[in-house]
Design a protein around this motif. Structure first.
Motif, mmCIF file in Angstrom:
data_model
loop_
_atom_site.group_PDB
_atom_site.id
_atom_site.type_symbol
_atom_site.label_atom_id
_atom_site.label_comp_id
_atom_site.label_asym_id
_atom_site.label_seq_id
_atom_site.Cartn_x
_atom_site.Cartn_y
_atom_site.Cartn_z
ATOM 1 N N UNK A 1 92.893 114.643 2.872
ATOM 2 C CA UNK A 1 93.269 115.225 4.259
ATOM 3 C C UNK A 1 92.697 116.635 4.456
ATOM 4 N N UNK A 2 91.474 116.918 5.206
ATOM 5 C CA UNK A 2 91.297 118.246 5.338
ATOM 6 C C UNK A 2 91.989 119.182 5.788
ATOM 7 N N UNK A 3 92.941 118.756 6.754
ATOM 8 C CA UNK A 3 93.920 119.783 7.514
ATOM 9 C C UNK A 3 95.203 120.024 6.401
ATOM 10 N N UNK A 4 95.237 119.468 5.307
ATOM 11 C CA UNK A 4 96.226 119.570 4.453
ATOM 12 C C UNK A 4 95.775 120.070 3.109
ATOM 13 N N UNK A 5 94.555 119.924 2.753
ATOM 14 C CA UNK A 5 94.134 120.343 1.536
ATOM 15 C C UNK A 5 94.563 119.424 0.402
ATOM 16 N N UNK A 6 94.897 118.255 0.777
ATOM 17 C CA UNK A 6 95.235 117.354 -0.318
ATOM 18 C C UNK A 6 94.879 115.727 -0.503
ATOM 19 N N UNK A 7 95.237 115.028 -1.019
ATOM 20 C CA UNK A 7 94.946 113.525 -0.754
ATOM 21 C C UNK A 7 96.153 112.840 -0.644
ATOM 22 N N UNK A 8 96.221 112.101 0.720
ATOM 23 C CA UNK A 8 97.245 111.374 1.169
ATOM 24 C C UNK A 8 96.943 109.960 1.341
ATOM 25 N N UNK A 9 97.963 109.206 1.516
ATOM 26 C CA UNK A 9 97.766 107.778 1.890
ATOM 27 C C UNK A 9 99.186 107.088 2.586
ATOM 28 N N UNK A 10 98.918 105.927 2.673
ATOM 29 C CA UNK A 10 99.942 104.833 3.407
ATOM 30 C C UNK A 10 100.122 103.606 2.620
#
Length: 230
Positions: free
Chosen positions: A183-192
């Motif tokens: 996630x570029x806006x967060x600077x971390x990897x995320x998911x569902x």
């Protein structure tokens, strides 16, 4: 009912400066268009439908108009937005933005095997309506409780969770990532992912199998990103 899809193209102008840029190209009072509403009028000389909608989590508009005007409207938007930082973006960029907002993507996070209650979309279902297809099944599920829920997680260990990667609880595969990305806006990897209802609490530990190796992750509140209202 007639399918008129080929009679329209769509351009989306999204972001905190979307209203200011688009307003220069239309006589419509964009400030009066509420979210999820639309008006008809001209945009850069093209008859259009302008809706305050989008799939990015930011404020913005979607413009629908005949294909013959596409090049002119596109060029007008970028001419007016040049000093505002307007840039073209494709589906990959839009996909990361909608994921940051936990906007469900059909075919990934929702399909004909999921229900709005499982996906956290009960707000779009009006159970007070007298009848609609699936109402009985949803009423029963609401009374009995769902067996699984769509949750958001972020990676704790090093790695990026991608669509369809295995999800492990207590070391055992139980489902797969429905949507995942950096996630570029967060600077971390995320998911569902869908987890058993009893294991969906914020702070729940899980693992994502990345290239055959289990990597630590944790359930977190969603949406991952909240835009500034200022």
């Amino acid at each position: 009912m007639e399918d008129n899809s080929d009679q329209y193209v769509q351009l989306a102008v999204q972001g905190p400066r979307a209203e200011a840029i688009l307003q220069r190209l239309t006589s419509l009072d964009l400030a009066r268009i509420e979210f999820y509403w639309f008006q008809r009028g001209e945009v850069a000389g093209a008859e259009a439908i302008v809706s305050r909608t989008g799939y990015t989590g930011e404020d913005g508009f979607e413009i629908y108009f005949p294909p013959r005007h596409a090049e002119r409207v596109w060029e007008a938007l970028f001419r007016e937005g040049a000093d505002e930082g307007l840039r073209p973006a494709g589906l990959a960029a839009r996909n990361t933005l909608r994921l940051e907002m936990k906007y469900a993507l059909y075919g990934n996070d929702i399909d004909d095997s999921t229900t709005p209650l499982e996906a956290g979309l009960s707000w779009i279902v009006k159970m007070a309506k007298s009848d609609f297809i699936g109402r009985e099944a949803l009423a029963r599920q609401k009374e009995e409780g769902v067996a699984r829920k769509l949750v958001g997680f972020e990676m704790v260990g090093r790695g990026i969770a991608r669509d369809h990667y295995p999800v492990l609880l207590d070391g055992k595969p139980i489902t797969e990532v429905s949507s995942g990305s950096f996630a570029p806006s967060l600077g971390k990897a995320v998911g569902l992912a869908y987890l058993p209802a009893a294991r969906c609490q914020v702070g729940q530990q899980l693992e994502i199998e990345i290239r055959g190796k289990p990597i630590e992750a944790v359930v977190v509140p969603t949406p991952f990103y909240r835009r500034s209202e200022g």
